[in-house]
Design a protein around this motif. Structure first.
Motif, PDB file in Angstrom:
ATOM      1  N   PRO A 141       1.583  -9.540 -14.449  1.00 53.51           N
ATOM      2  CA  PRO A 141       0.560  -9.571 -13.344  1.00 53.51           C
ATOM      3  C   PRO A 141       0.978  -8.707 -12.242  1.00 53.51           C
ATOM      4  CG  PRO A 141       1.975 -11.620 -13.189  1.00 53.51           C
ATOM      5  CD  PRO A 141       2.348 -10.819 -14.315  1.00 53.51           C
ATOM      6  N   VAL A 142       0.325  -7.806 -11.616  1.00 49.37           N
ATOM      7  CA  VAL A 142       0.341  -6.903 -10.813  1.00 49.37           C
ATOM      8  C   VAL A 142      -0.182  -7.296  -9.422  1.00 49.37           C
ATOM      9  CG1 VAL A 142       0.668  -4.198  -9.904  1.00 49.37           C
ATOM     10  CG2 VAL A 142       0.828  -5.082 -12.455  1.00 49.37           C
ATOM     11  N   VAL A 143       0.309  -8.087  -8.653  1.00 51.48           N
ATOM     12  CA  VAL A 143      -0.147  -8.495  -7.437  1.00 51.48           C
ATOM     13  C   VAL A 143      -0.234  -7.692  -6.078  1.00 51.48           C
ATOM     14  CG1 VAL A 143      -0.023 -10.463  -5.739  1.00 51.48           C
ATOM     15  CG2 VAL A 143       0.479 -10.841  -8.184  1.00 51.48           C
ATOM     16  N   ALA A 144      -1.591  -7.629  -5.644  1.00 50.46           N
ATOM     17  CA  ALA A 144      -1.787  -6.932  -4.304  1.00 50.46           C
ATOM     18  C   ALA A 144      -0.891  -7.687  -3.120  1.00 50.46           C
ATOM     19  CB  ALA A 144      -3.207  -6.675  -3.915  1.00 50.46           C
ATOM     20  N   GLY A 145       0.209  -7.183  -2.569  1.00 47.49           N
ATOM     21  CA  GLY A 145       0.866  -7.849  -1.357  1.00 47.49           C
ATOM     22  C   GLY A 145       0.073  -7.867  -0.437  1.00 47.49           C
ATOM     23  N   PHE A 146       0.484  -8.556   0.760  1.00 42.93           N
ATOM     24  CA  PHE A 146      -0.219  -8.534   2.195  1.00 42.93           C
ATOM     25  C   PHE A 146      -1.370  -9.410   2.273  1.00 42.93           C
ATOM     26  CE2 PHE A 146      -1.982  -5.317   5.559  1.00 42.93           C
ATOM     27  CZ  PHE A 146      -1.432  -5.887   6.279  1.00 42.93           C
ATOM     28  N   GLN A 147      -2.204  -9.664   1.218  1.00 44.10           N
ATOM     29  CA  GLN A 147      -3.430 -10.312   1.563  1.00 44.10           C
ATOM     30  C   GLN A 147      -3.711 -11.677   0.837  1.00 44.10           C
ATOM     31  OE1 GLN A 147      -6.026  -8.720  -1.890  1.00 44.10           O
ATOM     32  NE2 GLN A 147      -5.512  -7.050  -1.068  1.00 44.10           N
ATOM     33  N   GLY A 148      -4.594 -12.555   1.288  1.00 40.03           N
ATOM     34  CA  GLY A 148      -4.756 -13.722   0.729  1.00 40.03           C
ATOM     35  C   GLY A 148      -6.280 -14.141   1.214  1.00 40.03           C
ATOM     36  N   ALA A 175       0.869  -1.338  -0.154  1.00 37.47           N
ATOM     37  CA  ALA A 175      -0.262  -0.168   0.007  1.00 37.47           C
ATOM     38  C   ALA A 175       0.897   1.039   0.062  1.00 37.47           C
ATOM     39  CB  ALA A 175      -0.741   0.072   1.229  1.00 37.47           C
ATOM     40  N   MET A 176       0.354   2.124  -0.450  1.00 41.95           N
ATOM     41  CA  MET A 176       1.068   3.632  -0.398  1.00 41.95           C
ATOM     42  C   MET A 176       1.601   3.908   1.111  1.00 41.95           C
ATOM     43  SD  MET A 176      -1.151   6.243  -2.591  1.00 41.95           S
ATOM     44  CE  MET A 176      -1.292   6.318  -4.225  1.00 41.95           C
ATOM     45  N   ALA A 177       2.706   4.478   1.259  1.00 46.43           N
ATOM     46  CA  ALA A 177       3.218   4.682   2.466  1.00 46.43           C
ATOM     47  C   ALA A 177       2.428   5.314   3.472  1.00 46.43           C
ATOM     48  CB  ALA A 177       4.626   5.323   2.347  1.00 46.43           C
ATOM     49  N   GLY A 178       2.229   4.847   4.675  1.00 45.29           N
ATOM     50  CA  GLY A 178       1.259   5.532   5.865  1.00 45.29           C
ATOM     51  C   GLY A 178      -0.046   5.013   5.654  1.00 45.29           C
ATOM     52  N   THR A 179      -0.527   4.299   4.446  1.00 43.94           N
ATOM     53  CA  THR A 179      -1.965   3.933   4.189  1.00 43.94           C
ATOM     54  C   THR A 179      -2.129   2.901   5.248  1.00 43.94           C
ATOM     55  OG1 THR A 179      -1.889   4.554   1.962  1.00 43.94           O
ATOM     56  CG2 THR A 179      -3.618   2.920   2.684  1.00 43.94           C
ATOM     57  N   THR A 180      -1.466   1.703   5.543  1.00 43.11           N
ATOM     58  CA  THR A 180      -1.846   0.803   6.238  1.00 43.11           C
ATOM     59  C   THR A 180      -1.765   1.134   7.819  1.00 43.11           C
ATOM     60  OG1 THR A 180      -0.671  -0.721   4.729  1.00 43.11           O
ATOM     61  CG2 THR A 180      -1.434  -1.586   6.801  1.00 43.11           C
ATOM     62  N   ASN A 181      -1.039   2.136   8.002  1.00 41.48           N
ATOM     63  CA  ASN A 181      -1.155   2.629   9.483  1.00 41.48           C
ATOM     64  C   ASN A 181      -2.416   3.279   9.604  1.00 41.48           C
ATOM     65  OD1 ASN A 181       1.441   1.763  10.121  1.00 41.48           O
ATOM     66  ND2 ASN A 181       2.615   3.766   9.914  1.00 41.48           N
ATOM     67  N   GLN A 182      -2.826   4.244   8.665  1.00 40.99           N
ATOM     68  CA  GLN A 182      -4.091   4.734   8.760  1.00 40.99           C
ATOM     69  C   GLN A 182      -5.399   3.863   8.881  1.00 40.99           C
ATOM     70  OE1 GLN A 182      -5.304   8.522   7.990  1.00 40.99           O
ATOM     71  NE2 GLN A 182      -6.368   7.291   9.356  1.00 40.99           N
ATOM     72  N   LEU A 183      -5.333   2.962   8.146  1.00 37.55           N
ATOM     73  CA  LEU A 183      -6.387   1.875   8.156  1.00 37.55           C
ATOM     74  C   LEU A 183      -6.583   0.967   9.373  1.00 37.55           C
ATOM     75  CD1 LEU A 183      -5.799   0.458   4.526  1.00 37.55           C
ATOM     76  CD2 LEU A 183      -7.691   1.812   5.392  1.00 37.55           C
ATOM     77  N   VAL A 184      -5.425   0.767   9.702  1.00 35.86           N
ATOM     78  CA  VAL A 184      -5.251   0.004  11.338  1.00 35.86           C
ATOM     79  C   VAL A 184      -6.009   0.946  12.301  1.00 35.86           C
ATOM     80  CG1 VAL A 184      -3.533  -0.735  13.080  1.00 35.86           C
ATOM     81  CG2 VAL A 184      -3.177  -1.428  10.644  1.00 35.86           C
ATOM     82  N   ASP A 185      -5.586   2.133  12.251  1.00 33.15           N
ATOM     83  CA  ASP A 185      -6.025   3.101  13.149  1.00 33.15           C
ATOM     84  C   ASP A 185      -7.381   3.368  13.174  1.00 33.15           C
ATOM     85  OD1 ASP A 185      -5.079   5.030  15.071  1.00 33.15           O
ATOM     86  OD2 ASP A 185      -5.758   6.543  13.653  1.00 33.15           O
ATOM     87  N   TRP A 186      -8.046   3.508  11.964  1.00 37.52           N
ATOM     88  CA  TRP A 186      -9.480   3.352  11.837  1.00 37.52           C
ATOM     89  C   TRP A 186     -10.151   2.466  12.525  1.00 37.52           C
ATOM     90  CZ3 TRP A 186      -9.394   5.059   6.051  1.00 37.52           C
ATOM     91  CH2 TRP A 186      -9.095   6.888   6.123  1.00 37.52           C
ATOM     92  N   THR A 187      -9.611   1.076  12.363  1.00 36.40           N
ATOM     93  CA  THR A 187     -10.452   0.038  12.661  1.00 36.40           C
ATOM     94  C   THR A 187     -10.197   0.041  14.239  1.00 36.40           C
ATOM     95  OG1 THR A 187      -8.238  -1.242  12.991  1.00 36.40           O
ATOM     96  CG2 THR A 187      -9.771  -1.691  11.083  1.00 36.40           C
ATOM     97  N   ARG A 188      -9.336   0.578  14.940  1.00 38.09           N
ATOM     98  CA  ARG A 188      -8.714   0.687  16.421  1.00 38.09           C
ATOM     99  C   ARG A 188      -9.763   1.772  17.094  1.00 38.09           C
ATOM    100  NH1 ARG A 188      -2.717   0.168  16.497  1.00 38.09           N
ATOM    101  NH2 ARG A 188      -2.669  -2.067  16.376  1.00 38.09           N
ATOM    102  N   SER A 219      -7.131  -3.295   2.234  1.00 37.91           N
ATOM    103  CA  SER A 219      -7.701  -2.308   0.789  1.00 37.91           C
ATOM    104  C   SER A 219      -6.604  -1.667   0.224  1.00 37.91           C
ATOM    105  CB  SER A 219      -9.055  -1.661   1.193  1.00 37.91           C
ATOM    106  OG  SER A 219      -8.305  -0.536   2.415  1.00 37.91           O
ATOM    107  N   GLY A 220      -5.502  -1.098   1.202  1.00 36.35           N
ATOM    108  CA  GLY A 220      -4.570  -0.330   0.619  1.00 36.35           C
ATOM    109  C   GLY A 220      -3.757  -0.978  -0.675  1.00 36.35           C
ATOM    110  N   GLU A 221      -3.551  -2.223  -0.539  1.00 41.11           N
ATOM    111  CA  GLU A 221      -2.666  -2.752  -1.659  1.00 41.11           C
ATOM    112  C   GLU A 221      -3.657  -3.083  -2.934  1.00 41.11           C
ATOM    113  OE1 GLU A 221      -2.075  -3.467   1.651  1.00 41.11           O
ATOM    114  OE2 GLU A 221       0.180  -3.492   1.386  1.00 41.11           O
ATOM    115  N   GLN A 222      -4.975  -2.986  -2.580  1.00 37.71           N
ATOM    116  CA  GLN A 222      -5.979  -3.142  -4.079  1.00 37.71           C
ATOM    117  C   GLN A 222      -5.846  -1.891  -4.727  1.00 37.71           C
ATOM    118  OE1 GLN A 222      -9.726  -4.387  -3.335  1.00 37.71           O
ATOM    119  NE2 GLN A 222     -10.602  -3.538  -5.067  1.00 37.71           N
ATOM    120  N   VAL A 223      -5.467  -0.706  -4.218  1.00 40.03           N
ATOM    121  CA  VAL A 223      -5.418   0.511  -4.751  1.00 40.03           C
ATOM    122  C   VAL A 223      -4.120   0.540  -5.578  1.00 40.03           C
ATOM    123  CG1 VAL A 223      -5.147   3.146  -4.428  1.00 40.03           C
ATOM    124  CG2 VAL A 223      -6.724   1.799  -2.904  1.00 40.03           C
ATOM    125  N   THR A 224      -2.874   0.367  -4.832  1.00 41.19           N
ATOM    126  CA  THR A 224      -1.878   0.427  -5.681  1.00 41.19           C
ATOM    127  C   THR A 224      -1.624  -0.795  -6.707  1.00 41.19           C
ATOM    128  OG1 THR A 224      -0.857  -0.696  -3.755  1.00 41.19           O
ATOM    129  CG2 THR A 224      -0.297   1.553  -3.971  1.00 41.19           C
TER     130      THR A 224
END
Ligand code: ADP
Ligand code: ASP
Ligand code: MG
Length: 406
Positions: free
Chosen positions: A131-138, A42-55, A72-77
Motif C-alpha cells: 500500500p502507498v498511502v497519501a500522508g497528511f490527509q484523513g 507531497a513533492m517538496a514545495g508543493t504544500t507551500n504552493q497550495l497553502v499560498d494559493w488558498t491565501r 491534493s499534493g499527497e495524492q499525486v505522489t
C-alpha cells in the motif's frame, strides 16, 4: 519477516528521479521478504504552493476547502510512487485517506487521527501488495477531507505503524538522523544514535521540525519503534527509544529553536488579583494559545508590565482581542514584536542536575545576547531572544554544553 512502515518526506519525492529512487528502496525491503506499507508526503514545495494559493484566493478561507486543496499534493505522489513500484514489478496501489479510511476529528487544518481501519489493507498486504498511502490527509466526521497540520505525514506514518502493529516505522528525510541541533544552522551539530521519546517530543514541540510533535506523542503512547534516516545515503539513522535504552545520559542532549513565536507586552497593567485571568481568558476564548509569560514586579504596587508570547500566526488576532478588551484590562500601552526566536535546551539529565539554566544565561551573556523571557519545565529551559541572534545563540549554546562534534 518484519512488517515495516516507510515514510518518505517531501525532498525524498521532490522529482521523478527521486520517486524512482524511493521505489528501489521499497523494493529492497520487499525483496528481503518484509511486508511493507509506504506513506508519502507531497513533492517538496508543493504544500507551500497550495497553502499560498488558498491565501491568495481568500484570507479567511473556509477550512474545509483549504483541506480539499492542500491535501491534493499527497495524492499525486502516492499515485506516482505506486506506478514506479509497478514498473519495477512490485504489486502496489495507492490509498487516499478516505479510501482506507483514516478517520479524524473535524478540526480542519490540524485534525487529529481517531482511527484507521486496516482490515482491507492487511488483507492486501498478506497477498503481497504494497500500500502507498497519501500522508497528511484523513476523513472527517462531516465526510470531508481533513489534513493533520504541517508536517503531518510523520503522524500518518506512525499512526499507520501502530494500527498495523508494525515492527518498525522508518521516517526517511533529507538529513541522516536527529542531530543535537538543526545541522543546517550549526555545522558542528552531532548525529544522535538514539534519543528518548520524551526528549524527541520536547525537541519537536520546541521547533525541531524533523518529526511532527504529534507523531512523537503517538509513537510514545503506542510504543512504535521510530527511526529517522536519510533517503539519499545508506547509513543507520537515529532511533527514538525508551529512557532505559540509553546508557550514557547527557545532561543536555539537544537544542531546538522556533521562529514561530511573537511577543506582546502590556504596559502598566493594574497590579491586582484577577488581572491575569482577565487578560488570558479572552485569548483562550479566541482559541489563542499563550506560551511563555513573564510579569514584572510592580514598582509602585499599582501597575506592572506583562509580557507573553503567542504564535506569529495568531499575533494579529491576539492584539485585536486585547484592544477590544482594553477598557476592561486598563493597560496603558501595548507593544508587539514578531522578530523574536525561542531557543530551548533539552535533556532528561536535567532532572538530576542543577546549573543548566545558569550555563545558558552565562553563554548568552558572553555573546551580548539579551534574554527577554525565560520559561522552564522538567527537562527543558527556553529563552526568548531577538531573532537576529538565532545562529549566534545556537552555536554558543551548542559549544557551552559540550555538544560540538570533534
Ligand atoms: P521532510 O520533508 O522529510 O518531512 P522536514 O523538512 O520536515 O523533512 O524535516 C527535516 C528538517 O528538519 C531537516 O532538513 C533539518 O533542517 C530540520 N531539523 C531541525 N532540527 C533538527 C534536528 N535536531 N535534527 C535533524 N534535523 C533537524
Ligand atoms: N506535505 C505536508 C506538509 O508539507 C505534510 C508533510 O510533508 O508531512 O506540511
Ligand atoms: Mg516533515
Amino acid at each position: 519477516m518484519a512488517r515495516i512502515v516507510q515514510k518518505f518526506g517531501g525532498t525524498s519525492v521532490a522529482d521523478i528521479d527521486r520517486i524512482k529512487n524511493v521505489a528501489l528502496r521499497v523494493k529492497r525491503e520487499v525483496d528481503a521478504g518484509n511486508e511493507v506499507a509506504v506513506v508519502v508526503s507531497a513533492m517538496a514545495g508543493t504544500t507551500n504552493q497550495l497553502v499560498d494559493w488558498t491565501r491568495q484566493i481568500s484570507k479567511l478561507h473556509d477550512a474545509r476547502e483549504y483541506d480539499a486543496v492542500v491535501a491534493s499534493g499527497e495524492q499525486v505522489t502516492a499515485g506516482l510512487l505506486a506506478l514506479a513500484l509497478q514498473d519495477l514489478g512490485v504489486n502496489a496501489r495507492s490509498w487516499l485517506g478516505w479510501q482506507i479510511p483514516l478517520r479524524t476529528d473535524g478540526v480542519h487544518g490540524k485534525a487529529r487521527i481517531e482511527g484507521i481501519d486496516t482490515a482491507l489493507m492487511r488483507e492486501r498486504m498478506a497477498q503481497g501488495q504494497v500500500p502507498v498511502v497519501a500522508g497528511f490527509q484523513g476523513l472527517g466526521p462531516d465526510n470531508r477531507i481533513t489534513t493533520l497540520g504541517r508536517g503531518g505525514s510523520d503522524t500518518s506514518a506512525v499512526a499507520l505503524a501502530a494500527a498495523l502493529s508494525a515492527d518498525r516505522c522508518d521516517i526517511f528525510t533529507d538529513v541522516d538522523g536527529v542531530y543535537t541541533t538543526d545541522p543546517r544552522i550549526v555545522a558542528k551539530a552531532r548525529k544522535l544514535d538514539k534519543i528518548t521519546y520524551e526528549e524527541m517530543l520536547e525537541m519537536a514541540s520546541q521547533g525541531a521540525k524533523v518529526l511532527q510533535t504529534r507523531s512523537v506523542e503517538m509513537a510514545m503512547n503506542h510504543r512504535v519503534r521510530v527511526q529517522v534516516l536519510s533517503s539519499f545515503v545508506d547509513l543507520p539513522g537515529t532511533l527514538v527509544v525508551d529512557e532505559e535504552e540509553i546508557v550514557e545520559k547527557e545532561i543536555v542532549s539537544g537544542i531546538a529553536y522556533s521562529r514561530d513565536e511573537a511577543k506582546i507586552t502590556l504596559v502598566r497593567v493594574a497590579d491586582r488579583p484577577g488581572v491575569a485571568a482577565a487578560i488570558f481568558g479572552p485569548l483562550a476564548d479566541a482559541a489563542i494559545n499563550v506560551d511563555m509569560i513573564v510579569q514584572n514586579v510592580s514598582e509602585d504596587g499599582k501597575a506592572t508590565d506583562l509580557t507573553f508570547t503567542v504564535t506569529k500566526a495568531d499575533l494579529d488576532r491576539a492584539v485585536k482581542v486585547l484592544e477590544e478588551n482594553r477598557g476592561l484590562l486598563g493597560y496603558e500601552d501595548l507593544s508587539r514584536d514578531a522578530n523574536v526566536v525561542k531557543i530551548s535546551v533539552i535533556g532528561v539529565g536535567m532532572r538530576s542536575h542543577a546549573g543548566v539554566a545558569q550555563k545558558m544565561f552565562r553563554a548568552l551573556a558572553e555573546k551580548g545576547i539579551n534574554i527577554m523571557v525565560i520559561s522552564t519545565s522538567e527537562i527543558k529551559v527556553s529563552v526568548l531572544v531577538a531573532e537576529d541572534y538565532t545562529e549566534l545563540a545556537l552555536r554558543a549554546l551548542h559549544s557551552a554544553y559540550g555538544l560540538d562534534a570533534a
